[in-house]
Write a protein that holds these residues in place. Structure first.
Motif, mmCIF file in Angstrom:
data_model
loop_
_atom_site.group_PDB
_atom_site.id
_atom_site.type_symbol
_atom_site.label_atom_id
_atom_site.label_comp_id
_atom_site.label_asym_id
_atom_site.label_seq_id
_atom_site.Cartn_x
_atom_site.Cartn_y
_atom_site.Cartn_z
ATOM 1 N N LEU A 5 -19.411 -17.969 15.642
ATOM 2 C CA LEU A 5 -18.857 -16.765 15.321
ATOM 3 C C LEU A 5 -19.278 -17.344 13.878
ATOM 4 C CD1 LEU A 5 -16.533 -15.151 17.339
ATOM 5 C CD2 LEU A 5 -18.988 -14.931 17.633
ATOM 6 N N LEU A 6 -20.018 -16.185 13.057
ATOM 7 C CA LEU A 6 -19.765 -16.854 11.710
ATOM 8 C C LEU A 6 -19.366 -15.247 11.301
ATOM 9 C CD1 LEU A 6 -20.785 -17.614 8.616
ATOM 10 C CD2 LEU A 6 -22.470 -17.851 9.153
ATOM 11 N N TRP A 7 -18.614 -15.255 10.447
ATOM 12 C CA TRP A 7 -17.747 -14.151 9.873
ATOM 13 C C TRP A 7 -18.205 -13.899 8.411
ATOM 14 C CZ3 TRP A 7 -11.870 -13.123 9.591
ATOM 15 C CH2 TRP A 7 -11.539 -11.668 9.182
ATOM 16 N N PHE A 8 -19.024 -13.154 8.399
ATOM 17 C CA PHE A 8 -19.365 -12.361 6.969
ATOM 18 C C PHE A 8 -18.571 -11.146 6.731
ATOM 19 C CE2 PHE A 8 -23.303 -14.036 7.828
ATOM 20 C CZ PHE A 8 -23.848 -14.664 7.060
ATOM 21 N N ARG A 9 -17.840 -11.418 4.746
ATOM 22 C CA ARG A 9 -16.756 -10.072 4.551
ATOM 23 C C ARG A 9 -17.201 -10.234 3.455
ATOM 24 N NH1 ARG A 9 -10.897 -12.626 6.137
ATOM 25 N NH2 ARG A 9 -11.424 -14.575 4.681
ATOM 26 N N ARG A 10 -17.134 -10.710 1.976
ATOM 27 C CA ARG A 10 -17.531 -10.506 1.026
ATOM 28 C C ARG A 10 -18.889 -11.646 0.262
ATOM 29 N NH1 ARG A 10 -11.690 -9.714 -2.143
ATOM 30 N NH2 ARG A 10 -10.973 -8.555 -0.103
ATOM 31 N N ASP A 11 -18.654 -12.355 1.028
ATOM 32 C CA ASP A 11 -19.992 -13.176 1.357
ATOM 33 C C ASP A 11 -20.868 -12.749 1.840
ATOM 34 O OD1 ASP A 11 -18.596 -14.180 3.547
ATOM 35 O OD2 ASP A 11 -18.575 -15.127 3.302
ATOM 36 N N LEU A 12 -21.460 -11.701 1.238
ATOM 37 C CA LEU A 12 -22.775 -11.786 1.869
ATOM 38 C C LEU A 12 -24.226 -12.515 1.443
ATOM 39 C CD1 LEU A 12 -22.065 -7.492 2.136
ATOM 40 C CD2 LEU A 12 -22.012 -9.327 3.996
ATOM 41 N N ARG A 13 -24.267 -13.471 2.199
ATOM 42 C CA ARG A 13 -25.231 -14.070 1.128
ATOM 43 C C ARG A 13 -25.957 -15.376 2.029
ATOM 44 N NH1 ARG A 13 -20.374 -15.984 -1.605
ATOM 45 N NH2 ARG A 13 -20.564 -18.046 -1.398
ATOM 46 N N LEU A 14 -26.624 -15.960 2.028
ATOM 47 C CA LEU A 14 -27.072 -17.091 3.125
ATOM 48 C C LEU A 14 -26.656 -18.700 2.172
ATOM 49 C CD1 LEU A 14 -29.923 -15.745 5.053
ATOM 50 C CD2 LEU A 14 -27.771 -15.723 5.359
ATOM 51 N N SER A 15 -27.854 -18.185 1.237
ATOM 52 C CA SER A 15 -27.183 -19.870 -0.263
ATOM 53 C C SER A 15 -26.079 -19.986 -0.472
ATOM 54 C CB SER A 15 -28.662 -19.584 -0.934
ATOM 55 O OG SER A 15 -28.165 -18.249 -1.839
ATOM 56 N N ASP A 16 -25.946 -20.909 -0.569
ATOM 57 C CA ASP A 16 -24.513 -21.960 -1.410
ATOM 58 C C ASP A 16 -23.435 -20.927 -0.600
ATOM 59 O OD1 ASP A 16 -22.350 -22.765 -2.508
ATOM 60 O OD2 ASP A 16 -22.532 -21.135 -4.219
ATOM 61 N N ASN A 17 -23.451 -20.527 1.185
ATOM 62 C CA ASN A 17 -22.527 -20.429 1.867
ATOM 63 C C ASN A 17 -21.664 -21.350 2.984
ATOM 64 O OD1 ASN A 17 -20.926 -19.302 3.860
ATOM 65 N ND2 ASN A 17 -21.873 -17.133 3.887
ATOM 66 N N PRO A 18 -20.695 -21.915 2.522
ATOM 67 C CA PRO A 18 -20.022 -23.110 3.259
ATOM 68 C C PRO A 18 -19.595 -22.673 4.317
ATOM 69 C CG PRO A 18 -19.098 -22.756 0.761
ATOM 70 C CD PRO A 18 -20.070 -21.873 0.985
ATOM 71 N N ALA A 19 -19.513 -21.643 4.580
ATOM 72 C CA ALA A 19 -19.446 -21.506 5.840
ATOM 73 C C ALA A 19 -20.167 -21.339 6.924
ATOM 74 C CB ALA A 19 -18.402 -19.501 5.938
ATOM 75 N N LEU A 20 -21.508 -20.506 6.272
ATOM 76 C CA LEU A 20 -22.888 -21.291 6.947
ATOM 77 C C LEU A 20 -23.428 -22.588 7.753
ATOM 78 C CD1 LEU A 20 -25.677 -19.803 8.216
ATOM 79 C CD2 LEU A 20 -26.388 -19.304 5.629
ATOM 80 N N ALA A 21 -23.489 -23.193 6.109
ATOM 81 C CA ALA A 21 -23.800 -24.200 6.754
ATOM 82 C C ALA A 21 -22.475 -24.831 7.518
ATOM 83 C CB ALA A 21 -23.467 -25.338 4.958
ATOM 84 N N ALA A 22 -21.038 -24.496 7.793
ATOM 85 C CA ALA A 22 -20.943 -26.144 8.964
ATOM 86 C C ALA A 22 -20.723 -25.469 10.142
ATOM 87 C CB ALA A 22 -19.053 -25.647 8.086
ATOM 88 N N ALA A 23 -21.161 -24.074 10.185
ATOM 89 C CA ALA A 23 -21.543 -23.571 11.108
ATOM 90 C C ALA A 23 -22.948 -23.606 12.214
ATOM 91 C CB ALA A 23 -21.635 -21.212 11.572
ATOM 92 N N VAL A 24 -23.579 -24.135 10.633
ATOM 93 C CA VAL A 24 -25.200 -24.585 11.299
ATOM 94 C C VAL A 24 -24.583 -25.950 12.078
ATOM 95 C CG1 VAL A 24 -27.444 -25.394 10.272
ATOM 96 C CG2 VAL A 24 -26.704 -22.928 9.900
ATOM 97 N N GLU A 25 -24.165 -26.816 10.667
ATOM 98 C CA GLU A 25 -23.712 -28.146 11.652
ATOM 99 C C GLU A 25 -22.931 -28.487 12.524
ATOM 100 O OE1 GLU A 25 -22.187 -29.342 8.061
ATOM 101 O OE2 GLU A 25 -23.517 -29.905 7.031
ATOM 102 N N ARG A 26 -22.508 -27.347 12.997
ATOM 103 C CA ARG A 26 -21.420 -27.359 14.020
ATOM 104 C C ARG A 26 -22.050 -27.366 15.358
ATOM 105 N NH1 ARG A 26 -16.179 -28.170 12.084
ATOM 106 N NH2 ARG A 26 -15.161 -27.886 14.405
ATOM 107 N N ALA A 27 -22.932 -26.318 15.604
ATOM 108 C CA ALA A 27 -23.088 -24.956 16.796
ATOM 109 C C ALA A 27 -24.816 -25.112 16.795
ATOM 110 C CB ALA A 27 -22.032 -24.263 16.962
ATOM 111 N N GLU A 28 -24.884 -24.767 17.983
ATOM 112 C CA GLU A 28 -27.030 -24.724 18.153
ATOM 113 C C GLU A 28 -26.794 -23.166 18.005
ATOM 114 O OE1 GLU A 28 -27.825 -28.172 21.324
ATOM 115 O OE2 GLU A 28 -25.753 -26.803 22.302
ATOM 116 N N ARG A 29 -26.248 -22.714 18.562
ATOM 117 C CA ARG A 29 -26.133 -20.868 18.341
ATOM 118 C C ARG A 29 -25.335 -20.169 17.157
ATOM 119 N NH1 ARG A 29 -31.404 -19.462 20.591
ATOM 120 N NH2 ARG A 29 -31.513 -21.680 21.979
ATOM 121 N N ILE A 30 -25.266 -19.555 16.654
ATOM 122 C CA ILE A 30 -24.450 -18.890 15.318
ATOM 123 C C ILE A 30 -24.696 -17.385 15.866
ATOM 124 C CG2 ILE A 30 -24.734 -18.197 13.320
ATOM 125 C CD1 ILE A 30 -24.622 -21.452 14.005
#
Length: 224
Positions: A5-30
């Motif tokens: 699960l990638l939980w968005f809050r005040r960070d409503l962006r795809l670039s420069d988003n460390p949580a998104l980068a970590a999710a993509v690296e650690r999981a196959e489905r987001i």
């Protein structure tokens, strides 16, 4: 196949988003999710103009995700912890990623949320999505916080070259094969009932693209 699960809050962006980068690296489905839990805001609920901005930003985030192969899941609940735990069970997710907030109420809420989710068997990871340095990384030689600005600023400037550069948005975000149900964005009631927002529509562009355009304009002219 691992799911996060990638939980968005005040960070409503795809670039420069460390949580998104970590999710993509650690999981196959987001599973990108926005949880609407206004009761958790207490006395600090956003006003009508902020809600208008949020609605438009969520629209644009969903569009960006759809271009990359998935969609934003919108849920509503009394607490984010309840919604995330339920969604993890529904999707079979093993991980939850989000970017940190730093106000005291959010820190307390996130600490309790992390404990609850981990007790349910989920791996949780929060990331730094808004600061050059974490508050606990800038300390005096005695280990305490700085009380004078100039030495604090010098400490902040140390080793700036070692900072991780911003990451581009991923070209693909693989969602679950069977996407969970999502509320329509209009169901959150973020837009005004009496449409007084024409001036906002005419002069502002919420969302990541609008933010990049504003930043480019600032760097090309106003910063001088």
């Amino acid at each position: 196949m691992s799911t996060a699960l990638l939980w968005f809050r005040r960070d409503l962006r795809l670039s420069d988003n460390p949580a998104l980068a970590a999710a993509v690296e650690r999981a196959e489905r987001i599973v990108p999710v926005y949880v609407h839990a206004p009761d958790e805001e207490g006395e600090w609920r956003p006003g009508a103009a902020s809600n208008w901005w949020l609605h438009r930003s969520l629209q644009r985030l969903d569009a960006e995700l759809r271009e990359r192969g998935t969609a934003l899941i919108v849920r509503r609940g009394a607490t984010a912890a309840e919604v995330l735990a339920s969604l993890a069970q529904e999707t079979g997710a093993e991980h939850v990623f989000w970017n940190r907030l730093y106000d005291p109420a959010s820190v307390a809420r996130d600490t309790a949320l992390k404990q609850r989710l981990r007790a349910g068997g989920l791996e949780c990871e929060s990331c730094n999505g808004s600061l050059l340095r974490e508050p606990w990384q800038v300390r005096t030689a005695q280990g305490g916080p700085y009380k004078v600005f100039t030495p604090f600023w010098r400490a902040c400037q140390a080793d700036l070259d070692a900072l991780t550069p911003p990451r581009a948005a991923p070209a693909v975000v693989r969602g679950p094969r069977r996407p969970p149900a999502s509320l329509p964005l209009d169901a959150l009631g973020l837009l005004p009932g009496i449409r007084w927002d024409a001036g906002l529509e005419a002069n502002w562009t919420p969302g990541e693209a609008g933010a990049h355009a504003r930043l480019a304009a600032f760097c090309d002219g106003a910063i001088a």
